[in-house]
Design a protein around this motif. Structure first.
Motif, PDB file in Angstrom:
ATOM      1  N   ALA A  74      44.346  40.184  38.547  1.00 51.88           N
ATOM      2  CA  ALA A  74      45.817  40.037  37.422  1.00 51.88           C
ATOM      3  C   ALA A  74      45.336  39.054  36.269  1.00 51.88           C
ATOM      4  N   LEU A  75      44.870  37.789  36.738  1.00 51.40           N
ATOM      5  CA  LEU A  75      44.693  36.788  35.714  1.00 51.40           C
ATOM      6  C   LEU A  75      43.584  37.276  34.977  1.00 51.40           C
ATOM      7  N   LEU A  76      42.394  37.894  35.392  1.00 47.23           N
ATOM      8  CA  LEU A  76      41.400  38.240  34.400  1.00 47.23           C
ATOM      9  C   LEU A  76      41.785  39.379  33.612  1.00 47.23           C
ATOM     10  N   GLY A  77      42.886  40.354  34.273  1.00 45.80           N
ATOM     11  CA  GLY A  77      43.374  41.559  33.606  1.00 45.80           C
ATOM     12  C   GLY A  77      44.087  41.043  32.308  1.00 45.80           C
ATOM     13  N   ALA A  78      44.650  39.940  32.402  1.00 43.58           N
ATOM     14  CA  ALA A  78      45.330  39.289  31.258  1.00 43.58           C
ATOM     15  C   ALA A  78      44.374  38.617  30.350  1.00 43.58           C
ATOM     16  N   CYS A  79      43.403  38.250  30.788  1.00 45.58           N
ATOM     17  CA  CYS A  79      42.255  37.617  29.757  1.00 45.58           C
ATOM     18  C   CYS A  79      40.982  37.884  30.238  1.00 45.58           C
TER      19      CYS A  79
END
Ligand SMILES: NC(=O)c1ccc[n+]([C@@H]2O[C@H](COP(=O)([O-])OP(=O)(O)OC[C@H]3O[C@@H](n4cnc5c(N)ncnc54)[C@H](OP(=O)(O)O)[C@@H]3O)[C@@H](O)[C@H]2O)c1
Length: 259
Positions: A74-79
């Motif tokens: 989720a974190l890497l999906g957002a950035c």
């Protein structure tokens, strides 16, 4: 000093309060778009609002447990292409090491060693290709100085420190730096919880413990989260490209050594 970070993108893990939040705020105030993270929705959204009010940058809250694969996705999906990664997480609770089960041990190592390494694995090559990357890990003064009862935290973070010493050198020629900040006693919710627990164990008032803890620090005060946040922003700056593989104590002078 202009830190040269305007327009950069950062993932700041475990940042809905305390030291992580201070890092996110300091970066946002330097013009960095930040992804912030925590597991409590209200706290996370309140922090996102606060940072947006303080700085005109994109602030993306990601409600997730950073210790899980889904949380990291989720974190890497957002950035997907961060310029900056600030690794932070909760710490294991204060506990006599004799009482730690195998599961407790593995959870502590996952939180404070495996999770930051997993995130670094996923961002470091992109940073090297783009020839700019700043990775800052919030660890603890306990990496250098034993704190009885926080042995699991100390051990897992020392493992992370040793692991990253070689990794830092392997990407230094691509303008990617990896450093850790080692907080001593900072005035956050975690410190307050530690004070309350210590007071309960000893059957004394929390104010008594606070006085004792402060007296043990040459600065005679606890650190302010903003001090650590600003140090983090500097380590992420264009000016800090020649600082890598370092473990920087921020403890008001408590660690009693010249080196
Ligand atoms: N304060 C100090 O004096 C001190 C000294 C040495 C080391 N440290 C270490 O520095 C780190 C930060 O400490 P702090 O004082 O800022 O703690 P804090 O005030 O308790 O804040 C911890 C932050 O991390 C988030 N968090 C915790 N577990 C998470 C998870 N699994 N996934 C996503 N977010 C998570 C919390 O939000 P949610 O709970 O809502 O998820 C909160 O935003 C800790 O590892 C601590 O052990 C602190």
């Amino acid at each position: 000093m202009d830190l040269g970070l305007r327009g950069r993108k950062a993932i700041v893990c475990a940042s809905s309060q305390g030291l992580g939040k201070a890092c996110a705020l300091a970066l946002a105030q330097e013009g960095v778009c930040v992804v912030i993270n925590g597991r409590n929705r209200e706290l996370l959204e309140a922090t996102a609002r606060e940072i947006r009010e303080a700085a005109p940058v994109d602030v993306t809250p990601v409600l997730a447990d950073v210790s899980t694969r889904e949380g990291q996705d989720a974190l890497l999906g957002a950035c997907p292409e961060p310029d900056i990664l600030v690794n932070n997480n909760g710490g294991p609770p204060f506990r006599n090491f004799r009482e730690l089960s195998r599961e407790d041990l593995l959870t502590g190592v996952t939180m404070n060693m495996v999770t930051p390494i997993e995130l670094i694995q996923r961002v470091i090559d992109g940073m090297a290709t783009r020839r700019f990357g700043r990775i800052v890990n919030i660890t603890s003064a306990s990496v250098k100085m034993p704190i009885s009862g926080l042995d699991l935290s100390s051990g897992a973070r020392a493992g992370l420190t040793a692991f990253l010493a070689g990794v830092a050198r392997s990407v230094a020629d691509s303008n990617v730096t990896l450093n850790s900040l080692l907080p001593g006693s900072f005035d956050t919710a975690r410190l307050s919880a530690g004070l309350t627990a210590a007071a309960k164990r000893r059957g004394v008032a929390a104010s008594t413990i606070m006085k004792e803890w402060r007296a043990a620090i040459p600065a005679r005060r606890f650190g302010r989260a903003s001090e650590l946040g600003n140090a983090c922003a500097f380590l992420c700056s264009v000016h800090a490209g020649y600082i890598t593989g370092q473990n920087i104590l921020m403890d008001g002078g408590e660690y009693p050594a010249a080196f």
